[in-house]
Scaffold this motif. Structure first.
Motif, mmCIF file in Angstrom:
data_model
loop_
_atom_site.group_PDB
_atom_site.id
_atom_site.type_symbol
_atom_site.label_atom_id
_atom_site.label_comp_id
_atom_site.label_asym_id
_atom_site.label_seq_id
_atom_site.Cartn_x
_atom_site.Cartn_y
_atom_site.Cartn_z
ATOM 1 N N HIS A 180 0.563 -0.887 0.232
ATOM 2 C CA HIS A 180 0.285 0.283 0.329
ATOM 3 C C HIS A 180 0.911 1.269 0.084
ATOM 4 C CE1 HIS A 180 -3.811 -1.063 0.104
ATOM 5 N NE2 HIS A 180 -3.527 -1.968 1.104
ATOM 6 N N SER A 181 2.166 1.026 0.663
ATOM 7 C CA SER A 181 2.716 2.329 0.682
ATOM 8 C C SER A 181 3.829 2.361 -0.952
ATOM 9 C CB SER A 181 3.645 2.398 1.525
ATOM 10 O OG SER A 181 5.237 3.086 1.471
ATOM 11 N N ASP A 182 3.093 4.350 -1.147
ATOM 12 C CA ASP A 182 4.133 4.335 -2.340
ATOM 13 C C ASP A 182 5.470 4.442 -2.539
ATOM 14 O OD1 ASP A 182 2.262 4.632 -3.801
ATOM 15 O OD2 ASP A 182 1.718 6.925 -3.529
ATOM 16 N N GLN A 183 6.255 5.041 -0.877
ATOM 17 C CA GLN A 183 7.980 4.343 -1.523
ATOM 18 C C GLN A 183 8.253 3.366 -1.116
ATOM 19 O OE1 GLN A 183 7.521 7.631 -1.227
ATOM 20 N NE2 GLN A 183 9.941 7.364 -0.863
ATOM 21 N N LEU A 184 7.350 2.139 -0.866
ATOM 22 C CA LEU A 184 7.219 1.033 -0.766
ATOM 23 C C LEU A 184 7.343 0.029 -2.159
ATOM 24 C CD1 LEU A 184 8.923 -1.318 0.376
ATOM 25 C CD2 LEU A 184 6.995 -2.158 1.737
ATOM 26 N N ARG A 185 6.742 1.392 -2.878
ATOM 27 C CA ARG A 185 6.438 0.633 -4.267
ATOM 28 C C ARG A 185 7.567 0.732 -4.663
ATOM 29 N NH1 ARG A 185 0.169 2.098 -5.453
ATOM 30 N NH2 ARG A 185 0.650 0.992 -7.242
ATOM 31 N N LEU A 186 7.678 2.255 -4.559
ATOM 32 C CA LEU A 186 9.296 2.909 -5.662
ATOM 33 C C LEU A 186 10.595 1.904 -5.387
ATOM 34 C CD1 LEU A 186 8.449 5.924 -5.582
ATOM 35 C CD2 LEU A 186 8.368 5.148 -7.633
ATOM 36 N N SER A 187 10.623 1.298 -4.482
ATOM 37 C CA SER A 187 11.335 1.169 -4.010
ATOM 38 C C SER A 187 11.438 -0.785 -4.507
ATOM 39 C CB SER A 187 11.860 0.928 -2.275
ATOM 40 O OG SER A 187 12.208 1.484 -2.108
ATOM 41 N N GLY A 188 10.201 -1.458 -4.291
ATOM 42 C CA GLY A 188 9.740 -2.523 -4.813
ATOM 43 C C GLY A 188 10.286 -2.493 -6.760
ATOM 44 N N LEU A 189 9.515 -1.988 -7.537
ATOM 45 C CA LEU A 189 10.197 -2.113 -8.694
ATOM 46 C C LEU A 189 11.179 -1.412 -8.229
ATOM 47 C CD1 LEU A 189 6.862 0.313 -9.442
ATOM 48 C CD2 LEU A 189 7.311 -1.771 -10.100
ATOM 49 N N GLN A 190 12.226 -0.384 -7.888
ATOM 50 C CA GLN A 190 13.706 -0.165 -8.302
ATOM 51 C C GLN A 190 13.987 -2.120 -7.852
ATOM 52 O OE1 GLN A 190 15.010 1.368 -9.376
ATOM 53 N NE2 GLN A 190 17.683 1.156 -9.081
ATOM 54 N N THR A 191 13.897 -2.711 -7.226
ATOM 55 C CA THR A 191 14.427 -4.553 -6.748
ATOM 56 C C THR A 191 14.488 -4.663 -7.980
ATOM 57 O OG1 THR A 191 14.027 -3.821 -4.825
ATOM 58 C CG2 THR A 191 14.792 -6.167 -5.427
ATOM 59 N N LEU A 192 13.021 -4.567 -8.574
ATOM 60 C CA LEU A 192 12.203 -5.592 -9.162
ATOM 61 C C LEU A 192 13.602 -5.381 -10.919
ATOM 62 C CD1 LEU A 192 10.574 -7.784 -10.139
ATOM 63 C CD2 LEU A 192 9.217 -6.412 -10.859
ATOM 64 N N LEU A 193 13.647 -3.632 -10.671
ATOM 65 C CA LEU A 193 14.304 -3.959 -11.702
ATOM 66 C C LEU A 193 15.852 -3.826 -11.811
ATOM 67 C CD1 LEU A 193 14.414 -2.011 -14.841
ATOM 68 C CD2 LEU A 193 15.529 0.029 -13.311
ATOM 69 N N ILE A 194 16.595 -4.261 -10.894
ATOM 70 C CA ILE A 194 17.501 -4.705 -10.908
ATOM 71 C C ILE A 194 17.303 -6.083 -11.176
ATOM 72 C CG2 ILE A 194 19.649 -5.111 -9.057
ATOM 73 C CD1 ILE A 194 19.386 -2.079 -8.188
#
Length: 2042
Positions: free
Chosen positions: A1278-1292
């Motif tokens: 639900h947290s947007d900050q966490l979503r950004l971090s998650g997508l960044q992790t996925l990208l890496i």
């Protein structure tokens, strides 16, 4: 000290020492003993026990100091517990005897205390073993307590605590007695005794049931009494006791039979009631409702209320989070009830109400905010919301049923206000903390959070309205998507309800608060909102006078909105500036005369409105100056100034107005003053110079005749003291966890602290650090602090003569006042003067003449002897600043002398403390007063003061001052280090622990001493090791101190020691992460942070080991055993609220991660996974993962099992979102650490192999399932900050693992099995309500996923592709369809992210297709069998291209539009006026600054994609819509900035193409010209690739070829790029562009020549003009010439790689070695590329031009050849040599060599070049072995073959060439021979006889001779065989070319040689391979030659029968073998035996 390290005390060494050294020696021995005893064997101990016991008990009589006695006791206890216990009773009796002794002298006291301590530790360790002896002991100790002084009472309490701990339930008989004793101590006058009693009672309640049953009421009352007059430590200890007892009472089970009859269960209500009583009535409690209670005069003392508040928190924390969740509604209603009207006494005045509200807020924050996880917090928020609704109903009822007169006085309304304030504040804080995870709460319509808050905005009480606005601001910061929505709603209500006063103020507050929130929301609000708000504000201001009932509210609201609007920054404000300045101008009277008439006219109400309006205007301008500094041009400042004089005039008139119109104007006029002072303080003083005198007069009045009698020291002075000096003043001024409520005790009784209602304007400001809500002080006080600040500014700018008057006036006013009032005036004056000194020091000003100094000194010295310690502290600092400003050494020495004299004579504490601190402060600003005698005097005096045991205060201040001097005197202090260290140690060992402040100062001294010694501490000499031991001893004493701040000091001392001498420091006591003291936690973490930078692994292991030993006094909340120190730190990070501490924890974890993540990979990944998974709803994750169950099972069974089996035990319960974001960042860091650690982490086959070899090895690739799962959990949170971090992790993860193959399914990659997870993680990010930044990130992941090529099946790709398509549709909708939620620049960000993602996909699709078509051509060349496999591969690439193709039409337009925007945005600022007024396609004109970074982020890939698209259409197709401009879609780019009126209606395709070409070229050149140093590598590469692509097609080449200036410009830019960027990739790409530019020029020249020939076909050839550079003269103009630019660039590359080529350098000794350099692979590629370009240069020149560049080119090509022609092992040519030979060939065969005009010059130059090549040989006589002859021979051959005969047929040259061939023919190396034959073969075939004959004559005989020799020596190996075969070919070739008469002779030579190679049948079987091959080769050749030259053949056969026989047998054998082979032929097709040339240069 080494002698002290023995089991028994070394008495011999001990007796030789002096008095104090003995104490040190004993302490060192005891410390050693403490470590030694637990590890010594029992036998050894028993052997020495008797002697040891004697030694230890004898120490008791030696009057040991506090630390020593504690160690003696500990050691005795350990000794008896490990050894025999029979003599223990004697020891106990001895102790009791000592205690009973009648000796009361002070010298005997330490012995008694030691005995008490000893008893405590013996019982604690041995407990029930000691049987019943405890009753006598306890009795004895209690008896001793009756006449003990405070130290005795303190030690007895602690000792009883230890006895109780050891005995447990056995001690029941004594419980009552101990309880009685402790009761009296709990209200002791000594605070330390109170703390000790609280600890004792806390231990007692474990077993004493009566404390929490029958005696509960009295225990509670007792605690309340104990809070009275308490300090912070007591409140902590007693609140812990009270909370624990009450929690125990609530949770206790049915008691034992003995106590059952009088026991009753106590309910939660009763417990709450008890606590509530203390909160509301204080310690008089329910027993004494006596007269003053009834009279209503008594108010609860604040310390009781604060203590009870802390007890509430302890009570709830003890019961735990789950209990709170279950009982939250009861708890909430009780807590809110504390400030409700049912207890009017608690809130009878505003001060009390604010204090109570703070306490309630603190309780809610600490419990709800501190204990509950996110889900529970959401439930709590719903409860609070319900409470708000209930209160609202009450208010509504009260407001509606009565008529207007009575409604305001209704008690209910005002009663509910405080409850509402608390509820709203907590709701705001909760949502603020939850961030975007609170979204479900706000979407839940049944709760109606927003409705509730907005409905309360109309509450009659102003404080409720403000808090509701603040709550909205919190919601807006937490959920940025609501900002616009809430603003619209509030503005709309404001206009609807504009006639209700409550609505006007309430909604104005709300809008202002929301505007204040915008700067915390990175996505912003739509730009148009500013305009709306400005209009509303103007309306309110203009309509204020229409209706007097609400004119005040409208005025205030209007200005508040304008002031808040300013916080949006220059971009928004510049549009409204003119209107605001107009309003500012109109609000003040324009001349003094108008002001006079104003005064005569108004009444008190109009004045109230006027003052309110003007204060608001001042506030708006201040807000403008602070937030829009960028707009403060000179012109604007000039427009701001006119109203200022009139504002100051009004200030001077205020008192008279106030007199005429009475008291109602008091507050407005104070507010006006405050706002004016604040504004002037931020304006440059020059702007109001004229008003200095008037303002100063007012300021002096404000400071010396204050309205309030309030002591404002606690908020005025701390900023003026040095932060280190504030430590002297106790914990109140330090940062603690309870700062929020403790502050009120600081401010004295008359004021409880700040609150929002004191200054509504603070609602849009940034909150001070550490506060959750702004807390402005009451106007009376804030005016004083504003006055002191402004005084500081003005005083430092007025004339020196004026300063004297002001100072004298101030001094007089202090003299004239008396008593407490005098102190207040003195305080204000000193603060103001100190501020002015600060300003003077900053601007390096001087104070003025002698008289000014004297007055200043009098002023400061007066304050230095004030009774207020804070004022003394500030005065000492002020004195030092005075010395700094005067900066005259005599003056400074005088100051110090004054203090010396005073200290020698004075006996009172006040002056001794003040002056001793002054000495230390003087050093701070003057960096040591220079003279050693002065230092000696200082140190001497401070030594004496610090030993004054009668006054701990004097000791503490003197030691603190000493620590400053040690720190600041630097090397001068070295002589004093040893005595100072001894002094510090002596005091540490003797000062009672109750005097914590002295110990803290000692700690600072020790710290300063360690810093002074610094790296010397590593030394090994005697003195150094003695010093080091002393330091360590000091640290040990401090670590044992009960005071947490002293422990914190100890830790920072150890940290310093560890930095300087790491080997000698043992940091064992560091794992205590959960102290209740913030400063101690900070110290521990800061120290850990330093340790893990050096030795993370050791620290981590040590922590776990330490916990396993589990010392008894160590019970952390965190489970280090299970999750290690790292897990414990993560847990702490989750609970901790202090920003600095959190930062340190993060850094510590990051250091641990970087050094250990690779070794402890599983552990770290599990930690991160636990944190991330603790929050995910497992059912949602599980349902998604089912499809992958089978795959994950096979990847890593273990990990799957562990993750699901231990869900019951979860180390992290509900971590908050910031912790989860940190965990996601950690995962990214782990991946990058693994990347540096080795390739096995990304190669599953290798990883599995190594794992099998050693199961302890661990590799990242084995955890891929976990990585994907973590990224998925984070990306769908639900947290947007966490979503950004998650997508960044996925990208890496996608980028790093895309290429890892799946070993079990060849041709597939390992990531393929996770498609569903990736798709599922991305899908939610494209939902319509997702914020744009998340969508933008998701686009990046999408394109990376598609481009990575993981998924080859198009149907699978479509899922993700569909997401991009949906975004593209959104982009096409254009500006109109954008949501009005965020700032316009966010849609720019999203659109560009989408376009960039598409660009990346398109680029990859095109590249793949290109690679495959190359591969296809290759396949066709090699074999046709590969046809099928090729089809599969192309299908995916062309499929990907097809996917893009469908949208390419739209995309290309959008890409061009984006590039055009970017081009406009990169224009320099002077062209700003030419930009389109309405903005670009994707940005609006107002948000241009915010849009820029997004364009910078994405333009490069878009540029490359556009170039690819344009070239794929070959620039031929022009979109049919393009010319006609009536397009249906709004997004098509406006044609390049032309105004529509001037533009022709239809552009020709040529023009459109030209525009596009220039757009791409322009953007590229602009970027490459002005490269910033941080420009991304991929941007540069993409830009160069785009240029390459562009020039790949004829049309753009014709543009650049025809425009020479453009070409030169581009080459210069590329040259600069090559000079500034080292990366080989960039340089290679740049060279490729250069090659294409040159190629374009060549084409252009060719085309011109061709057309000229066609046109002038009839004319004479002579008249043809010369094309190409250099025209007729051959001159090249630098800067204009393309050739020159190309040469420059190539030389740059070559000389960089091969410095020897630079003729300037070749002379220098650095390069003369002559050794050959082997270039790196990249270097070789660069050199090769440069050479290719060089050889093309002459084609661009005219014949004359070619002559002038030829020498350079030849020099470079031959230079490279010479420098790099080195033999490689395998006989291959180095890449550079191959390139240089290729270039040479290209150059020599240039048509210019044969053109009439240049022929002779070329011939000369080429001859010289040949000489140079030949000379290469002669230079390297010694180095011949490494020079590659073959390369040089090849070069010679190229000369012979490619140039015209006249070059090489010169006699001398030809001779030398032939000579070289001869030498080489004799080479021992078969490979060289072989190459030599090949080259000769080609020369012999030269068509021109003049060239070939000399070679044939000279060399053919020796070749034939060599071949004849081989008859004897058969070839040994394949290489020799090749040589022979090549030789035969040469001779055969010669035979063919020879003239008839010689031919027979040659054949006659050749045939015998060939026949000699044949073998007979027998020999053939046993022959070697090479002999067999030779046999076959000879046979084949004979078969060919025989028929060709039959006559010669027959002749020869006839003449030699042996030969004939040999030949015949060979032929026969051959035929037989052919028969055999034909049978096998089907299986084994014959291989061709021809040998191909490796590199064919000829």
């Amino acid at each position: 000290m080494e002698l002290a390290h023995s089991l028994l005390l070394n008495e011999e060494a001990y007796n030789q020492l002096g008095g104090f050294q003995k104490a040190e020696f004993i302490f060192e021995w005891l410390q050693f003993l403490e470590k030694l005893l637990p590890v010594t064997s029992r036998a050894d101990i028993r052997e020495n026990q008797k002697k040891l016991v004697e030694q230890l008990t004898s120490l008791l009589n030696n009057s040991p100091g506090p630390p020593t006695r504690r160690l003696v006791a500990k050691n005795l206890a350990v000794l008896y517990s490990t050894g025999d216990t029979f003599s223990v009773y004697q020891t106990i009796d001895k102790c009791n005897e000592l205690i009973r002794s009648k000796d009361d002298s002070p010298s005997y006291l330490p012995t008694k205390l030691a005995a008490v301590v000893c008893l405590g530790y013996l019982y604690k360790k041995l407990g029930r073993i000691l049987g019943n002896s405890f009753t006598d002991t306890v009795g004895n100790v209690l008896k001793a307590m009756k006449n003990a002084e405070s130290q005795g009472r303190y030690e007895i309490m602690l000792s009883l605590q230890n006895i109780l701990k050891g005995l447990g339930a056995a001690a029941i008989p004594c419980h009552r007695d101990i309880y009685k004793a402790a009761r009296s101590c709990l209200t002791d006058r000594s605070m330390a005794v109170r703390c000790a009693a609280a600890k004792c009672l806390l231990e007692l309640q474990n077993e004493a049931v009566f404390m929490w049953s029958t005696d509960l009421d009295s225990v509670v009352t007792l605690c309340f009494k104990s809070f009275e007059g308490s300090n912070y430590d007591v409140r902590l200890a007693v609140s812990k006791l009270l909370g624990t007892v009450l929690a125990r009472a609530l949770t206790s089970k049915q008691p034992t039979a003995s106590t059952r009859h009088n026991f009753r269960r106590i309910s939660l209500e009763e417990v709450m009631e008890l606590l509530g009583t203390g909160f509301l009535r204080g310690s008089c409690g329910f027993l004494r409702a006596s007269g003053d209670m009834l009279k209503g005069t008594s108010s609860v003392s604040r310390d009781v209320r604060v203590g009870v508040t802390q007890a509430y928190v302890v009570f709830v924390s003890t019961l735990g989070a789950q209990w709170l969740e279950r009982n939250f509604s009861a708890f909430l209603s009780h807590i809110l009830d504390l400030v409700s009207q049912s207890h009017p006494k608690a809130i009878q005045n505003q001060m009390d109400a604010i204090g109570c509200r703070r306490c309630v807020s603190f309780i809610l924050r600490a419990t709800v905010g501190g204990l509950l996880g996110e889900k529970a917090q959401i439930t709590a928020a719903k409860e609070i919301c319900q409470a708000i609704w209930k209160l609202k109903k009450v208010v509504d009822a009260a407001m509606s049923d009565s008529n207007l007169e009575t409604r305001i006085t209704t008690t209910d309304v005002t009663a509910s206000q405080h409850v509402l304030v608390c509820a709203l504040q907590e709701l705001g804080s909760l949502i603020h903390g939850l961030g975007t995870t609170a979204a479900p709460l706000l979407q839940d319509s049944s709760t109606g959070v927003l409705e509730a808050v907005i409905s309360v905005i109309l509450h009659p009480s102003i404080s409720v309205r403000l808090t509701a606005a603040w709550c909205l601001r919190c919601i807006a910061v937490a959920l940025p998507s609501y900002v616009s929505l809430l603003l619209d709603r509030c503005i709309e209500r404001l206009s609807v309800l504009k006639s209700s006063p409550e609505a006007v103020t309430g909604y104005s507050f709300a809008v202002a608060a929301l505007l204040g929130a915008v700067k915390h929301c990175p996505l912003g609000i739509p730009h148009g909102k500013g305009k709306v708000i400005m209009t509303v504000a103007e309306d309110m201001l203009c309509s204020a006078s229409q209706n007097s009932r609400i004119s005040l509210q409208r005025t205030q609201g209007g200005w508040l909105l304008i002031a808040a609007l300013m916080t949006l920054g220059p971009a928004v404000v510049q549009h409204h500036l003119p209107r605001m300045l107009l309003l500012w101008k109109c609000i003040f009277p324009s001349s003094p005369k108008d002001l006079e008439t104003e005064k005569t006219r108004g009444d008190s109400f109009t004045w109230q409105v006027t003052l309110e309006g003007r204060a608001g205007a001042l506030c708006a301008i201040k807000s403008f100056v602070s937030h829009c500094a960028g707009l403060l041009t000179d012109e604007v400042v000039q427009r701001l100034l006119p109203p200022l004089p009139s504002a100051v005039d009004l200030l001077t008139q205020l008192s008279s107005i106030y007199k005429s119109y009475g008291n109602s104007l008091k507050t407005p006029s104070t507010v006006y003053r405050h706002k004016l002072y604040e504004l002037l303080a931020v304006l440059p003083p020059k702007t109001y110079e004229g008003s200095f005198c008037a303002i100063l007069k007012e300021l002096v009045t404000d400071l010396t005749v204050p309205d309030s009698q309030i002591d404002a020291s606690t908020f005025l002075l701390p900023p003026l003291c040095h932060e280190n000096d504030l430590l002297l003043l106790g914990p109140l001024l330090q940062e603690t966890d309870h700062r929020f409520i403790e502050e009120q005790l600081l401010l004295g009784n008359s004021i409880a602290g700040g609150s929002l209602e004191y200054d509504p304007y603070s609602i849009y400001e940034k909150v001070a650090k550490g506060d959750s809500v702004p807390k402005p002080l009451p106007p009376v006080l804030s005016v004083i602090s504003a006055a002191t600040r402004l005084f500081g500014v003005i005083f430092s700018h007025v004339a020196e003569s004026h300063r004297l008057q002001v100072l004298e006036q101030l001094l007089n006013s202090i003299k004239q006042t008396k008593g407490s009032r005098q102190q207040i005036v003195q305080l204000n004056v000193v603060s103001a003067f100190s501020t002015s000194l600060k300003h003077l020091a900053n601007c390096k000003g001087s104070l003025g003449p002698e008289e000014v100094r004297r007055s200043a000194l009098t002023l400061v010295l007066g304050a230095l002897e004030s009774n207020n310690p804070l004022l003394r502290c500030a005065a000492a600092e002020c004195l030092a600043r005075l010395a700094q400003v005067v900066s005259d050494s005599a003056f400074t020495a005088g100051l110090a002398q004054v203090s010396f004299d005073k200290l020698k004579s004075a006996r009172d504490v006040v002056s001794r403390t003040g002056h001793s601190l002054a000495l230390g402060c003087l050093y701070r600003y003057l960096g040591g007063i220079g003279s050693t005698q002065h230092l000696n005097a200082c140190v001497g005096i401070l030594y004496t003061l610090s030993q004054d045991s009668t006054s701990p205060d004097v000791q503490a201040w003197a030691l603190h001052s000493l620590s400053l001097i040690v720190d600041l005197a630097g090397p001068l202090y070295h002589v004093h280090v040893e005595p100072t260290l001894s002094l510090v140690l002596m005091l540490l060992l003797t000062v009672p622990p109750a005097y914590a402040e002295v110990h803290q100062s000692l700690g600072r001294c020790l710290n300063a001493l360690i810093t002074t010694l610094g790296p010397e501490l590593q030394g090994s000499s005697m003195t150094v090791s003695a010093l080091r031991t002393s330091c360590l001893l000091g640290c040990a004493v401090m670590q044992d101190n009960p005071d947490c701040l002293v422990q914190a000091q100890a830790i920072s001392c150890l940290q310093q020691l560890h930095m300087f001498a790491p080997r000698h420091v043992n940091l064992s006591s560091l794992v205590n992460l959960c102290s209740s003291y913030l400063l101690l936690r900070r110290a521990v973490v800061a120290c850990l942070r330093q340790l893990v930078q050096r030795e993370a692994a050791e620290v981590s292991e040590y922590a776990v080991a330490l916990v396993k030993e589990s010392r008894e006094d160590f019970t952390p909340d965190v489970n280090i055993r299970e999750i290690g120190l790292e897990g414990a730190l993560l847990g702490l990070l989750d609970k901790e609220l202090d920003q600095r501490l959190c930062q340190d924890i993060k850094e510590t974890l990051t250091h641990m991660l970087t050094s250990m993540a690779v070794e402890k990979l599983s552990f770290w990944l599990k930690l991160c996974k636990d944190v991330l998974a603790a929050s995910a709803d497992f059912n949602t994750v599980a349902s998604l993962d089912t499809t992958q169950e089978e795959e994950t099972a096979k990847v890593d069974d273990a990990s799957v099992l562990t993750s699901d089996s231990d869900e019951r035990f979860h180390p992290f319960s509900n971590p908050r979102w910031p912790t989860r974001v940190f965990a996601a960042e950690c995962v990214c860091k782990i991946i990058s650490q693994c990347e540096n650690a080795g390739s096995a982490h990304f190669d599953i086959t290798l990883a599995q192999e190594r794992k099998q070899r050693d199961s302890r090895d661990d590799f990242l690739v084995l955890h891929l399932a976990d990585l994907i799962r973590m990224a998925f959990m984070a990306a769908t949170d639900h947290s947007d900050q966490l979503r950004l971090s998650g997508l960044q992790t996925l990208l890496i993860v996608v980028r790093k693992f895309a290429a890892v193959p799946e070993p079990e399914f060849p041709g597939h990659v390992i990531l393929e099995q996770y498609q569903a997870n990736v798709g599922a993680a991305l899908r939610p990010a494209f939902a319509p309500e997702t914020p744009p930044d998340v969508t933008a990130k998701a686009c990046q992941v999408c394109s990376a996923w598609i481009a990575s090529g993981v998924v080859s099946d198009l149907n699978d790709l479509r899922r993700v592709h569909q997401l991009l398509v949906s975004s593209l549709v959104k982009v096409q909708a254009g500006k109109e369809a954008q949501s009005q939620q965020y700032n316009e620049s966010t849609s720019t960000m999203e659109i560009l992210a989408v376009l960039k993602a598409w660009a990346e996909v398109y680029i990859v699709a095109v590249e793949k297709q290109k690679n495959q078509s190359d591969a296809h051509i290759h396949c066709l060349k090699t074999a046709n069998s590969a046809e099928e496999s090729y089809r599969d591969v192309t299908s995916s690439a062309s499929g990907l291209l097809d996917l893009v193709q469908t949208d390419l039409g739209t995309l290309s337009k959008l890409w061009l539009a984006a590039l055009q925007d970017f081009a406009l945005l990169t224009l320099p600022s002077e062209y700003a006026s030419q930009l389109p007024a309405e903005g670009g396609t994707f940005y609006t004109a107002e948000t241009i600054e915010n849009a820029r970074p997004h364009y910078y982020n994405s333009w490069a890939l878009i540029l490359y994609a556009t170039a690819l698209w344009l070239t794929s259409t070959g620039f031929i197709v022009v979109d049919p819509d393009e010319g006609v401009n009536n397009l249906s879609r709004p997004v098509t780019p406006t044609t390049m900035c032309q105004d529509s009126s001037t533009r022709p209606l239809v552009k020709s395709p040529e023009d459109v193409n030209t525009d596009r070409f220039h757009l791409i070229l322009g953007v590229s050149v602009e970027f490459l010209c002005s490269l910033r140093s941080d420009a991304a590598m991929e941007n540069i590469i993409a830009c160069l690739r785009a240029l390459q692509t562009l020039f790949d097609v004829p049309w753009p080449r014709s543009k650049i070829g025809g425009d020479q200036e453009l070409g030169v410009e581009l080459l210069n830019v590329l040259h600069r790029l090559i000079l500034t960027r080292e990366s080989p990739d960039i340089q290679l790409a740049a060279l490729e562009v250069v090659r294409l530019i040159l190629f374009a020029a060549q084409e252009h020249v060719k085309e011109k020549r061709r057309s000229a020939e066609v046109d002038d076909g009839a004319a004479e050839k002579e008249t043809l003009p010369e094309f190409g550079e250099g025209k007729d003269t051959g001159g090249l103009v630098p800067g204009k010439s393309l050739v020159f630019a190309t040469l420059e660039l190539c030389v740059c590359i070559l000389v960089r790689q091969l410095p020897q080529l630079n003729p300037k350098l070749t002379c220098s000794p650095a390069v003369q070695s002559g050794k050959h350099l082997l270039l790196s692979e990249d270097g070789s590629r660069l050199v090769a590329a440069a050479l290719v370009i060089l050889s093309d240069v002459p084609a661009v020149c005219s014949p004359e031009g070619s002559v002038s560049v030829l020498p350079t080119i030849l020099y470079l090509i031959i230079g490279v050849l010479k420098e790099t022609a080195v033999k490689l092992r395998d006989g291959q040519l180095p890449l550079t040599v191959a390139a240089s030979l290729q270039a040479l060939k290209g150059l020599l065969s240039s048509p210019m060599a044969r053109a009439e005009k240049s022929r002779t010059a070329w011939t000369d130059l080429l001859r010289s070049a040949l000489v140079t090549v030949l000379d290469c040989w002669d230079q390297v006589d010694g180095l011949l072995q490494e020079l590659d002859e073959v390369s040089l021979l090849t070069a010679i051959t190229i000369f012979v073959m490619s140039t015209s005969p006249e070059v090489t047929t010169v006699e001398c040259l030809q001779k030398r060439c032939i000579e070289k061939f001869k030498i080489t023919l004799d080479s021992k190396d078969p490979l060289v021979q072989y190459k030599c034959y090949q080259l000769l073969h080609s020369i012999f075939q030269h068509p021109n006889k003049t060239v070939s004959y000399p070679y044939i004559h000279s060399l053919a005989p020796s070749i034939v001779g060599k071949l004849q020799e081989t008859e004897k020596a058969k070839p040994e190996n394949a290489a020799e065989l090749q040589v022979i075969q090549e030789g035969i070919k040469v001779v055969t070739g010669l035979t063919a070319t020879a003239e008839e008469e010689h031919r027979a002779h040659l054949v006659a030579c050749l045939l015998p040689i060939l026949i000699s190679f044949l073998l007979d049948e027998n020999a053939l079987v046993s022959a070697t391979n090479s002999a067999k091959n030779l046999h076959e080769f000879a046979l084949q050749n004979l078969m060919q030659i025989g028929p060709q030259y039959s006559s010669v053949f027959k002749k020869l056969m006839a003449s030699s029968p042996t030969m004939k026989a040999r030949l015949e047998s060979a032929v026969k054998g051959n035929q037989e073998s052919i028969k055999v082979k034909t049978a096998k032929h089907a299986k084994n097709p014959g291989k061709s035996s021809s040998i191909q040339l490796k590199t064919n240069f000829l």
